[in-house]
Design an enzyme around this catalytic site. Sequence first.
Site, PDB file in Angstrom:
ATOM      1  N   GLY A 259     -49.779  38.411  68.343  1.00 23.17           N
ATOM      2  CA  GLY A 259     -50.581  37.284  67.889  1.00 23.17           C
ATOM      3  C   GLY A 259     -49.843  36.201  67.147  1.00 23.17           C
TER       4      GLY A 259
ATOM      5  N   TYR B  86     -22.407  61.283  49.354  1.00 20.90           N
ATOM      6  CA  TYR B  86     -23.853  61.363  49.115  1.00 20.90           C
ATOM      7  C   TYR B  86     -24.381  60.012  48.665  1.00 20.90           C
ATOM      8  CZ  TYR B  86     -22.788  61.498  44.084  1.00 20.90           C
ATOM      9  OH  TYR B  86     -22.354  61.189  42.815  1.00 20.90           O
TER      10      TYR B  86
ATOM     11  N   ARG C  93     -24.828  61.031  33.161  1.00 16.11           N
ATOM     12  CA  ARG C  93     -24.089  59.882  32.646  1.00 16.11           C
ATOM     13  C   ARG C  93     -24.188  59.844  31.128  1.00 16.11           C
ATOM     14  NH1 ARG C  93     -26.083  54.044  34.416  1.00 16.11           N
ATOM     15  NH2 ARG C  93     -27.676  54.498  32.847  1.00 16.11           N
TER      16      ARG C  93
ATOM     17  N   HIS D 219     -56.871  41.525  66.216  1.00 19.93           N
ATOM     18  CA  HIS D 219     -55.669  41.031  65.538  1.00 19.93           C
ATOM     19  C   HIS D 219     -55.479  41.717  64.195  1.00 19.93           C
ATOM     20  CE1 HIS D 219     -53.548  38.226  62.791  1.00 19.93           C
ATOM     21  NE2 HIS D 219     -52.770  38.044  63.835  1.00 19.93           N
TER      22      HIS D 219
ATOM     23  N   GLU E  66     -18.284  50.541  38.549  1.00 18.81           N
ATOM     24  CA  GLU E  66     -19.296  49.484  38.474  1.00 18.81           C
ATOM     25  C   GLU E  66     -18.714  48.159  37.982  1.00 18.81           C
ATOM     26  OE1 GLU E  66     -22.216  50.700  35.485  1.00 18.81           O
ATOM     27  OE2 GLU E  66     -20.723  52.078  34.688  1.00 18.81           O
TER      28      GLU E  66
ATOM     29  N   MET F 241     -47.408  34.155  68.298  1.00 24.45           N
ATOM     30  CA  MET F 241     -47.079  32.960  69.081  1.00 24.45           C
ATOM     31  C   MET F 241     -48.244  32.645  70.010  1.00 24.45           C
ATOM     32  SD  MET F 241     -43.018  33.471  69.784  1.00 24.45           S
ATOM     33  CE  MET F 241     -43.239  35.107  70.477  1.00 24.45           C
TER      34      MET F 241
ATOM     35  N   LYS G  76     -42.759  41.054  77.220  1.00 28.93           N
ATOM     36  CA  LYS G  76     -43.831  40.884  78.199  1.00 28.93           C
ATOM     37  C   LYS G  76     -43.264  40.681  79.600  1.00 28.93           C
ATOM     38  CE  LYS G  76     -47.261  38.425  76.766  1.00 28.93           C
ATOM     39  NZ  LYS G  76     -48.306  39.428  76.486  1.00 28.93           N
TER      40      LYS G  76
ATOM     41  N   GLY H 247     -21.980  52.543  40.666  1.00 28.73           N
ATOM     42  CA  GLY H 247     -23.140  51.928  40.026  1.00 28.73           C
ATOM     43  C   GLY H 247     -23.301  50.532  40.593  1.00 28.73           C
ATOM     44  N   THR H 248     -23.984  50.433  41.730  1.00 29.65           N
ATOM     45  CA  THR H 248     -23.991  49.163  42.472  1.00 29.65           C
ATOM     46  C   THR H 248     -24.860  48.101  41.830  1.00 29.65           C
ATOM     47  OG1 THR H 248     -25.640  50.179  43.927  1.00 29.65           O
ATOM     48  CG2 THR H 248     -23.345  50.137  44.692  1.00 29.65           C
ATOM     49  N   ASN H 249     -25.759  48.485  40.911  1.00 29.76           N
ATOM     50  CA  ASN H 249     -26.529  47.452  40.220  1.00 29.76           C
ATOM     51  C   ASN H 249     -25.589  46.550  39.410  1.00 29.76           C
ATOM     52  OD1 ASN H 249     -28.719  48.777  41.261  1.00 29.76           O
ATOM     53  ND2 ASN H 249     -29.306  49.746  39.344  1.00 29.76           N
ATOM     54  N   ASP H 250     -24.741  47.181  38.561  1.00 29.27           N
ATOM     55  CA  ASP H 250     -23.800  46.396  37.762  1.00 29.27           C
ATOM     56  C   ASP H 250     -22.687  45.811  38.617  1.00 29.27           C
ATOM     57  OD1 ASP H 250     -24.972  46.432  35.313  1.00 29.27           O
ATOM     58  OD2 ASP H 250     -23.747  48.022  34.459  1.00 29.27           O
TER      59      ASP H 250
ATOM     60  N   ARG I   8     -29.801  59.817  33.328  1.00 29.28           N
ATOM     61  CA  ARG I   8     -29.486  58.813  32.310  1.00 29.28           C
ATOM     62  C   ARG I   8     -29.883  59.345  30.933  1.00 29.28           C
ATOM     63  NH1 ARG I   8     -32.274  55.154  36.743  1.00 29.28           N
ATOM     64  NH2 ARG I   8     -33.432  57.105  36.735  1.00 29.28           N
TER      65      ARG I   8
ATOM     66  N   CYS J 225     -25.173  55.790  43.054  1.00 27.20           N
ATOM     67  CA  CYS J 225     -26.365  56.118  42.266  1.00 27.20           C
ATOM     68  C   CYS J 225     -27.154  54.876  41.877  1.00 27.20           C
ATOM     69  CB  CYS J 225     -25.993  56.917  41.021  1.00 27.20           C
ATOM     70  SG  CYS J 225     -24.907  56.039  39.883  1.00 27.20           S
TER      71      CYS J 225
ATOM     72  N   ARG K  25     -47.882  32.303  78.743  1.00 26.17           N
ATOM     73  CA  ARG K  25     -47.857  33.270  77.641  1.00 26.17           C
ATOM     74  C   ARG K  25     -46.477  33.357  77.013  1.00 26.17           C
ATOM     75  NH1 ARG K  25     -51.928  37.440  78.074  1.00 26.17           N
ATOM     76  NH2 ARG K  25     -53.417  36.974  79.732  1.00 26.17           N
TER      77      ARG K  25
ATOM     78  N   SER L 177     -18.751  57.691  41.211  1.00 27.13           N
ATOM     79  CA  SER L 177     -20.115  57.339  41.567  1.00 27.13           C
ATOM     80  C   SER L 177     -20.250  55.831  41.412  1.00 27.13           C
ATOM     81  CB  SER L 177     -21.123  58.049  40.668  1.00 27.13           C
ATOM     82  OG  SER L 177     -22.439  57.681  41.021  1.00 27.13           O
TER      83      SER L 177
ATOM     84  N   ARG M 148     -46.074  47.583  76.855  1.00 29.96           N
ATOM     85  CA  ARG M 148     -45.027  47.535  75.828  1.00 29.96           C
ATOM     86  C   ARG M 148     -45.194  48.766  74.938  1.00 29.96           C
ATOM     87  NH1 ARG M 148     -47.386  42.400  72.296  1.00 29.96           N
ATOM     88  NH2 ARG M 148     -49.368  43.353  71.701  1.00 29.96           N
TER      89      ARG M 148
END
Length: 924
Positions: free
Chosen positions: A118, A896, A660, A472, A790, A120, A39, A811-814, A582, A876, A109, A809, A354
Amino acid sequence: MPDAAPTTRAHAAAKRYIYAWGDGRAEGSGSMKDLLGGKGAGLAEMTNAGLPTPPGFTITTEACNDYFEAGKTFPAGLWEDVLGAVKEIEAATGKGFGGVANPLLVSVRSGAKFSMPGMMDTVLNLGLNEETLAGLVALTGNERFAWDAYRRFVAMFGRIVLGVRAERFDEPLEARKEAHGHGARDTDLTVEDLKSLVVEFKAVVREDAGRDFPTEPAEQLDLAIKAVFASWFGKRANDYRNSQKIAHDLGTAVNVVTMVYGNMGDDSGTGVAFTRDPNTGQNVLYGEYLVNAQGEDVVAGIRTPATISHLAEEMPAAYAEFQAIGRQLERHYKDVQDLEFTIERGKLYMLQTRSAKRTAAAAVKIAVDMVEEGLIDRREAVGRIEPAQVDQLLRDQFEPAARRAARRIAGGLNASPGAAVGRAVFNADVAVEWVARGETVVLVRIETSPDDFHGMAVAQGILTARGGATSHAAVVARQIGKPCVAGCAELVVDYGTKTAKSTVSGIGFAEGDWISLDGATGEVFLEALPTVSARFEDQPELQTILGWADEIRRLQIWTNADKPEEAAQARSYGAQGIGLCRTEHMFREGERLEIVRGAILVANAATRAKAKVAAKEELSADELAAVAQFDAAMGKLEVLQQGDFEGILAAMSGLPVVIRLIDPPLHEFLPNLEEQLVKVTKAGDAASDEDRELLATIKSMHEQNPMLGLRGCRLGLMIPDFVKIQTRAILNAAVAVKRAGMDPRPEIMIPLVGHVNELIATRALLDAEAEAVVAKAGEEIDFKFGTMIEIPRAVWVADQIAEHAEFFSFGTNDLTQMTFGYSRDDAEGGFLLKYVEDGILPDNPFQTLDDVIAAEMQMAVDKGRAARPGLKVGICGEHGGDPASIHKCEKIGLNYVSCSPFRVPVARLAAAQAAMSDGAFRDK
């Protein structure tokens, strides 16, 4: 103000905390949002551009942070500089702060770096007391205007600064209006009404705040500045920052601005407008205004405003000037502007500019249009679209036939598009409680306020009885991507009975009833309507933006798909390959589960028997039977799997498909141990031999921690036939697809490798199978063997693993589970949300890549490519569709990312933005 003009500020502070503007010059500029907030920076920039702005000054965000660091005490010199800056406003306006003859009134303000509509606080008409009120009456000759300003000030100051509940002021106000007849407005109140309200309001303050209403303007200003600072850490502001990923340490600026009045008669007014339609992106001036009103009336939805185009008829000169200013500001900022203005006795004042919040559809259309208009280039257009907006454009819509047959109970303003279905709730806290227990809700309010944000954030959609396109509810809904129907005047909402009823149709609903909102048409339906997916092919502007993104990005976007139809869907969205297919998912369908279960029951016995055959030992009749049963089951699975792979490879012809090999523990395919134990125990002596044998088999395979047990490459090494038949099925499918004239490119992924010897042993098994298939077919097949990284140990020996793997590849979950030591299901269902809320973790590491996980990935990439230059590496895990994680993947240098089919468009955009970001990996 002019550079040469002397100031009356003390400048005793160690830092410069105040930047002023007025007389056509400003000390700040539009580039100073970090310090002046959006502002303040906008007011400075408009002033420097020669636009009509009321004089004022900005107290910086640094002052806010220093105020809190000092234990909620103004830093040294700040208050003296505030008083000096007030003197400068007095000099610029010819008015006196606290003066009786020509009183200076100001607004106080908030204004953070990032727009937080809205969230603050703001105080208007500050400086009024009984003496200055008399001066205002004498100066304007308008007693009603002066008393209206005073009653507004007492209520706003009491609520925001002194902590009095808003209802305590609303109740006497509504009673006064009701006395003039049902549906009476604020403008129907007489001078005597307003005088009485001021008396009542002050009594409320005395009773609830435990003090008299402050009359000294300097004290009012001191308290108001501190209240605006405090609103930075208010609940609604905190909730909003959490939802929008805005840092909590930025602080808010405070803008002290000379009051200009839109409530001085029929030649005055106030409004909010956008230089383009924020719902559709159409290049037309869009907004609303009210005659004889203050700005709070427009955004609060207390009165129904008129469209901005109607201003051309009521105040043509002011409208023409405003229209020209809007065009000027849009060209200057090269973006759609959200403008606030006031007209005081025919003179236009600009109060804010803005960059406008907009719907996803509008954002995409505006970006494409501005490229065609020459305002921005393609890279800028791609950078302006948020990945979440792409996601919104692919959201569900109501099923057309069901929509036509549905009971429409009301209609309002189409404030934010989208289809929302949920149970009606009338309170934000209730919305949060119901969602926490698994309900989907639609928040229904007379009008929303910033205090409702936490309920709006969890609701499927928002419905209000009052308010317009700039209310709002509408602004916040567009910002957070929620469908909203606002200003539904035919809907009467009763908080007491928790019901709503249409005055037109007479149909109503109560808390807990299912309702559906169409934010695109403004319609409300009394039932849970079914939804259908949005059509990607019907959104040409989105496809244009993503086409530009494809020209910029380096990362390829692949998909996770287990079925041909999923592969085809992902390819239509622009996927360039499959990063994870899978195979175990295919084992669970229809007749296959029974085939797999039968194989598992004799797998160990059959495997041991085959080892005896290899050692030229005789088999017993039971062993021969086990081998026959196992081989029969494996033969059936091989045929079924080959059919699966043919469909997927055909759907992705010419593109890589990473498949896999079987990964989960075998017990997942068997009946539940506890249920089988109960069944046998209850049956006692009557239990069948088959049930007893099944129980014994399940027990023999039971593991204390199956996710770290016999799965992945370990399963393949213990029971080789599972991975042998899969390898044969994959490569025979490739042969069949190639002979059909297509271009199959399978890549076989060996999961859960932690030691290089596991990979070496598995490759020895599978290479032999591959050679046999290729030799028998007499066809050249383009295929690879690789592995999934992984397990943390694999990161440390990635160079050794790369010698035997043609691709990696992640396997970021494990990898996340094993690095953090968290069970994902237990953590996300238990303590993770609390961890993030309390700041123990910055993000859920299963949603956004943790920096340590990213460092592990970087190590594996560096080691792997050192051993095998040009090693292809992707991701993956589910992080592959998360924009923040994609930025990290770009910096790591992956080839990738692979994500779910419906996240492919999001990933295409995020990958382009990652390529444009500083410090990103650039080699192509």
